[in-house]
Every structure is written in structure tokens, then in C-alpha cells.
Design an enzyme around this catalytic site. Structure first.
Site, PDB file in Angstrom:
ATOM      1  N   CYS A 145      -9.468  -7.249  -3.928  1.00  0.00           N
ATOM      2  CA  CYS A 145      -8.724  -7.459  -2.676  1.00  0.00           C
ATOM      3  C   CYS A 145      -9.344  -8.543  -1.793  1.00  0.00           C
ATOM      4  O   CYS A 145      -8.732  -8.969  -0.823  1.00  0.00           O
ATOM      5  CB  CYS A 145      -8.608  -6.148  -1.906  1.00  0.00           C
ATOM      6  SG  CYS A 145      -7.764  -4.886  -2.852  1.00  0.00           S
ATOM      7  N   HIS A 176      -7.080  -7.653   5.527  1.00  0.00           N
ATOM      8  CA  HIS A 176      -6.509  -7.156   4.270  1.00  0.00           C
ATOM      9  C   HIS A 176      -5.730  -5.873   4.572  1.00  0.00           C
ATOM     10  O   HIS A 176      -6.213  -4.984   5.270  1.00  0.00           O
ATOM     11  CB  HIS A 176      -7.649  -6.892   3.279  1.00  0.00           C
ATOM     12  CG  HIS A 176      -7.235  -6.102   2.081  1.00  0.00           C
ATOM     13  ND1 HIS A 176      -6.094  -6.385   1.363  1.00  0.00           N
ATOM     14  CD2 HIS A 176      -7.806  -5.020   1.480  1.00  0.00           C
ATOM     15  CE1 HIS A 176      -5.986  -5.515   0.379  1.00  0.00           C
ATOM     16  NE2 HIS A 176      -6.993  -4.671   0.432  1.00  0.00           N
ATOM     17  N   ASN A 182      -0.633  -1.927  -0.139  1.00  0.00           N
ATOM     18  CA  ASN A 182      -1.799  -2.755  -0.451  1.00  0.00           C
ATOM     19  C   ASN A 182      -1.467  -3.661  -1.639  1.00  0.00           C
ATOM     20  O   ASN A 182      -1.397  -3.200  -2.775  1.00  0.00           O
ATOM     21  CB  ASN A 182      -2.989  -1.843  -0.774  1.00  0.00           C
ATOM     22  CG  ASN A 182      -4.244  -2.619  -1.128  1.00  0.00           C
ATOM     23  OD1 ASN A 182      -4.214  -3.831  -1.311  1.00  0.00           O
ATOM     24  ND2 ASN A 182      -5.361  -1.912  -1.234  1.00  0.00           N
TER      25      ASN A 182
HETATM   26  N1  ACO Z   1       0.156  13.443  -0.410  1.00  0.00           N
HETATM   27  C1  ACO Z   1      -0.166  14.632   0.121  1.00  0.00           C
HETATM   28  N2  ACO Z   1      -1.418  15.120   0.124  1.00  0.00           N
HETATM   29  C2  ACO Z   1      -2.380  14.368  -0.428  1.00  0.00           C
HETATM   30  C3  ACO Z   1      -2.106  13.106  -0.999  1.00  0.00           C
HETATM   31  C4  ACO Z   1      -0.784  12.650  -0.985  1.00  0.00           C
HETATM   32  N3  ACO Z   1      -0.409  11.484  -1.504  1.00  0.00           N
HETATM   33  N4  ACO Z   1      -3.261  12.589  -1.468  1.00  0.00           N
HETATM   34  C5  ACO Z   1      -4.232  13.466  -1.206  1.00  0.00           C
HETATM   35  N5  ACO Z   1      -3.695  14.552  -0.582  1.00  0.00           N
HETATM   36  C6  ACO Z   1      -4.368  15.763  -0.109  1.00  0.00           C
HETATM   37  C7  ACO Z   1      -5.670  16.018  -0.836  1.00  0.00           C
HETATM   38  O1  ACO Z   1      -5.447  16.728  -2.036  1.00  0.00           O
HETATM   39  C8  ACO Z   1      -6.433  16.792   0.187  1.00  0.00           C
HETATM   40  O2  ACO Z   1      -5.974  18.132   0.144  1.00  0.00           O
HETATM   41  P1  ACO Z   1      -7.015  19.357   0.368  1.00  0.00           P
HETATM   42  O3  ACO Z   1      -7.521  19.176   1.775  1.00  0.00           O
HETATM   43  O4  ACO Z   1      -6.149  20.547   0.181  1.00  0.00           O
HETATM   44  O5  ACO Z   1      -8.052  19.196  -0.669  1.00  0.00           O
HETATM   45  C9  ACO Z   1      -5.981  16.203   1.518  1.00  0.00           C
HETATM   46  O6  ACO Z   1      -4.717  15.572   1.260  1.00  0.00           O
HETATM   47  C10 ACO Z   1      -6.934  15.196   2.088  1.00  0.00           C
HETATM   48  O7  ACO Z   1      -7.244  14.264   1.066  1.00  0.00           O
HETATM   49  P2  ACO Z   1      -8.291  13.105   1.279  1.00  0.00           P
HETATM   50  O8  ACO Z   1      -8.491  12.361  -0.007  1.00  0.00           O
HETATM   51  O9  ACO Z   1      -9.491  13.709   1.954  1.00  0.00           O
HETATM   52  O10 ACO Z   1      -7.484  12.186   2.318  1.00  0.00           O
HETATM   53  P3  ACO Z   1      -8.042  11.041   3.228  1.00  0.00           P
HETATM   54  O11 ACO Z   1      -7.844  11.376   4.625  1.00  0.00           O
HETATM   55  O12 ACO Z   1      -9.425  10.573   2.789  1.00  0.00           O
HETATM   56  O13 ACO Z   1      -7.041   9.849   2.897  1.00  0.00           O
HETATM   57  C11 ACO Z   1      -6.866   7.815   1.650  1.00  0.00           C
HETATM   58  C12 ACO Z   1      -6.947   9.330   1.580  1.00  0.00           C
HETATM   59  C13 ACO Z   1      -5.610   7.424   2.391  1.00  0.00           C
HETATM   60  C14 ACO Z   1      -6.818   7.271   0.220  1.00  0.00           C
HETATM   61  C15 ACO Z   1      -8.109   7.255   2.399  1.00  0.00           C
HETATM   62  O14 ACO Z   1      -9.289   7.820   1.863  1.00  0.00           O
HETATM   63  C16 ACO Z   1      -8.213   5.760   2.330  1.00  0.00           C
HETATM   64  O15 ACO Z   1      -7.385   5.044   2.865  1.00  0.00           O
HETATM   65  N6  ACO Z   1      -9.265   5.227   1.707  1.00  0.00           N
HETATM   66  C17 ACO Z   1      -9.471   3.778   1.632  1.00  0.00           C
HETATM   67  C18 ACO Z   1      -8.524   3.187   0.629  1.00  0.00           C
HETATM   68  C19 ACO Z   1      -8.680   1.704   0.571  1.00  0.00           C
HETATM   69  O16 ACO Z   1      -8.794   1.031   1.566  1.00  0.00           O
HETATM   70  N7  ACO Z   1      -8.705   1.152  -0.640  1.00  0.00           N
HETATM   71  C20 ACO Z   1      -8.909  -0.258  -0.735  1.00  0.00           C
HETATM   72  C21 ACO Z   1      -8.644  -0.646  -2.114  1.00  0.00           C
HETATM   73  S1  ACO Z   1      -8.950  -2.350  -2.148  1.00  0.00           S
HETATM   74  C22 ACO Z   1      -9.173  -2.922  -3.702  1.00  0.00           C
HETATM   75  O17 ACO Z   1     -10.031  -3.734  -3.896  1.00  0.00           O
HETATM   76  C23 ACO Z   1      -8.338  -2.480  -4.850  1.00  0.00           C
END
Ligand code: ACO
Length: 356
Positions: free
Chosen positions: A139, A278, A308
């Protein structure tokens, strides 16, 4: 002897102050001539994902800021997206494909391992005089691509450079799993850079960084046949992410790398017209803008519509903002990217595109 040393030292200090920490003599400046972008035709809304796994629009939107994303259909590819974005950028620049000396395609999801996407693009464009290569920085790809292109222009090696950011992550997502597949969309963005008088340089500064992701918090494997174990089933290649770790990485490095850049260029955030981060997560974007002191009206974001798009994200966001008449020229922009590797970087640019 002592006098000569003093003059040399003064020159080193002057170059360092003017041009950053590398002792590089610049013969030319970089000018941004044109921009273009492309999205696949298929729209996938959050509601569509509810049919694939247990999720809902409210969860996805509140955690990420994403409402919908685009994914390639069977007749589309990284190449078709890169080609469309590049054609627009060339038209916008008033250059012909034969005017391009260098093509850098920034991608982590090329259609094939080889030939490179850049060589395929060169052929489709008819950029017969160019040399082409792919650059892989996930990214952060577009920032790394801009910086790489600028070094060739500064030295005088090349005059006109096409930089394309393109990713097709939809081919590398486990669509039965909800935590990662909600985040990504496909797309491409392209810019044409050209040489100009060294005093009119529009790349005002940059900082790029990387370190080893030793814990493998963000991976896309390239598993295939292993001669040592031909009987084993080949595991599919999917993006795997420790979301919380990458979130923490982003909220640490984005403000710190932008602050380093602002300090290096003797600028303050209120001197800058637009902030283009980004587009990974709206919560990361909002937090970074707040920490850095960029008002909401200066923040360029299209994550709600595209998700993304990885290496395409920054040029795509800029182009959409220009098309939506959100950008007034001439302007200054802080661009910042982060991603797998781990990689991250920021660039301060001046943009004065005449016709888009
Ligand atoms: N829909 C509903 N519930 C979900 C989903 C979904 N799509 N995904 C996860 N959950 C649930 C989980 O199972 C968990 O349930 P539990 O509490 O019963 O166990 C709960 O929601 C919370 O899950 P978390 O993973 O803790 O959610 P979080 O608040 O961390 O958000 C997210 C997840 C959005 C992915 C966040 O961590 C994030 O944005 N991280 C950074 C991602 C990013 O910037 N990536 C860059 C990639 S760049 C590259 O180079 C490719």
C-alpha cells in the site's frame, strides 16, 4: 587546504539543507503533468457481503468507513485498469505514449509473476521508447514509485515518467472469511511526471521507510508446487492480517512520518492545502488528521466508495477529488502511505494540473 575544506563543508551543508539528507546533485526538478484513474465496473456493497458471511453494513461502516468497493469481472484485470488510468494520465499531460521514457507500475498483485505488469502495459500503450519495471511496496507502492521516478528525473537519466499504482486484491481474498475481505477493493491510479527547471521542483520533500514484518502481521503468500513435497495439496494464496497490530502500526507511523517530513521541509500542517492519506480505514485517517492538525475540509478521502485499493489508493483519491471539484490549483498536498513489508512513507507535493 583549510579554505578548500571549508568551502566543501559549506557546500555539503547547503545541499543537505536544500535537498534533504542525501548528497545528491539535482540537475532538474520534477513537474506533475497529468493524472488518471480506473475502477472495475462491478460494485460490491456491504449488503452484498451479508450474503457471503455473517456481517452487516453498520459493522463495516462504523469500523472502516467503507460502504462499497469495486471488484474485477472476468474480462477485467490489473492490466486493463492500469491501461485505462494511464491513457487518461497521458491525455491529461498532452503527451503521447512514445514520449514516455520510463514506466513504473507499483503493485503487489500483478496479473502474472512474469511478464511484469509494467512490460505488458508498455506494449498495450505503445510506449515503444520506454523501459519498464514493477515496484512492490504494497500500500506504500505509489509513494515509493513517485520517489523512485523523481530520482531518475533529478539525475537527468529520464525526462517523462509514468507512475501507475494498481492492485487487484479481490483475487487474493478468502471470500468465506469476514475479517479481511470487507476491506479491499480493486482499482488503478496513474500520474505522469516530467523534468523541469530545478527551481520549479514540485516534489518538495519525501521520507520513505521500511522494516521487516517479523511477526508476519500482514502477508500474501505465493505458495506453489514444492518439488520436495509433490503430493501435498497447494494452499490458496490469501491476504492474512492481524488487524489490531496493523491498526496500531498505522496510528504510530502515519503521524510520525508526516511530522518528520514537515520538519524536514520547514512546513506546518496549516501551510499545507490538502492531506491525502492511504485509504485503509476511515478511523485511521481521522485519527491521523486530528493528531497532525489537518482540518476536515483538507482531508481527501473516497474510502466509502472504493475501500482499500492498496497501491492505487492515493492517486485514485486525488483524481476523484479533482473530478469532484474538491481541489483548487495550485495547491500543496501531503501524501502518506503505509502497508505490508512493513513499508511507509510520505511526500509533500505541489500540484498545478491545467486540465483534468
Ligand atoms: N462483520 C461483523 N463482525 C466482525 C467482522 C465483520 N466483517 N469482522 C470481525 N468481526 C467481529 C470479530 O469476530 C470480533 O467479534 P468478537 O468480539 O465476538 O470476537 C469483533 O467483530 C471485533 O473484531 P476485531 O478484529 O477486534 O475488530 P477491530 O475493531 O480490530 O476492527 C479492522 C477490525 C477493521 C480490520 C481493524 O483492525 C483495522 O482496520 N485494522 C487495520 C487494517 C488496515 O489498515 N490494513 C491495511 C492494509 S494495507 C496493505 O498493505 C495491504
Amino acid at each position: 587546504m583549510g579554505g578548500n575544506c571549508q568551502i566543501l563543508l559549506i557546500n555539503v551543508i547547503l545541499y543537505t539543507k536544500l535537498f534533504g539528507d542525501c548528497f545528491v546533485k539535482r540537475n532538474y526538478g520534477v513537474q506533475f503533468l497529468g493524472i488518471g484513474s480506473a475502477l472495475p465496473s462491478k460494485v460490491v456493497k456491504n449488503a452484498d457481503l451479508e450474503k457471503l458471511f455473517d456481517t452487516n453494513d453498520e459493522w463495516i461502516y462504523s469500523r472502516t468507513g467503507i460502504r462499497e468497493r469495486r471488484v474485477v469481472d472476468k474480462d477485467e484485470s490489473g492490466l486493463s485498469l492500469a491501461l485505462e488510468a494511464s491513457k487518461q494520465a497521458l491525455e491529461n499531460s498532452k503527451l503521447n505514449p512514445e514520449d514516455i521514457d520510463l514506466i513504473i507500475v507499483c503493485t503487489a498483485t500483478p496479473d502474472m509473476l512474469y511478464p511484469s505488469l509494467s512490460c505488458m502495459l508498455q506494449g498495450e500503450l505503445g510506449a515503444s521508447k520506454a523501459v519498464s519495471f514493477d515496484l512492490s511496496a504494497a500500500c506504500s507502492g505509489f509513494i515509493f514509485g513517485l520517489v523512485t521516478a523523481s530520482q531518475y528525473i533529478y539525475s537527468g537519466a529520464f525526462k517523462n515518467v509514468l507512475v501507475v499504482g494498481v492492485d487487484v486484491h479481490s483475487r487474493f481474498l478468502d471470500w468465506s472469511e469476514r475479517s479481511v475481505s470487507i476491506l479491499f477493493g480493486d482499482g488503478a491510479g496513474a500520474m505522469v511526471l516530467s523534468s523541469c527547471d530545478v527551481n520549479n521542483d514540485e516534489l518538495l520533500g519525501f521520507v520513505i521507510k521500511s522494516e521487516s514484518d517479523k511477526k508476519l502481521d500482514l502477508t500474501l503468500t505465493n505458495n506453489n508446487v514444492h518439488f520436495a513435497d509433490l503430493s501435498k495439496n497447494i494452499e490458496a494464496n490469501f491476504v492474512k492480517m492481524n488487524g489490531k497490530a496493523i491498526y496500531q502500526f498505522a496510528v504510530d507511523v502515519v503521524p510520525s512520518v508526516v511530522n518528520e517530513l514537515l520538519e524536514k521541509t520547514s512546513m506546518k500542517s496549516f501551510d499545507v492545502d490538502y492531506f491525502v492519506p492511504h485509504q485503509a480505514n476511515k478511523r485511521i485517517i481521522d485519527m491521523a488528521a486530528k493528531k497532525l492538525g489537518f482540518e476536515e475540509s483538507k482531508v481527501v478521502s473516497n474510502i466509502d466508495k472504493v475501500g482499500n485499493t492498496s497501491a492505487a489508493s492515493i492517486p485514485l483519491a486525488i483524481h476523484h477529488a479533482i473530478l469532484n471539484k474538491q481541489i483548487k490549483f495550485p495547491c500543496t498536498m501531503v501524501l502518506v502511505g503505509f502497508g505490508a513489508g512493513l513499508t511507509w512513507g510520505s511526500a509533500l507535493v505541489k500540484l498545478n494540473l491545467k486540465s483534468v
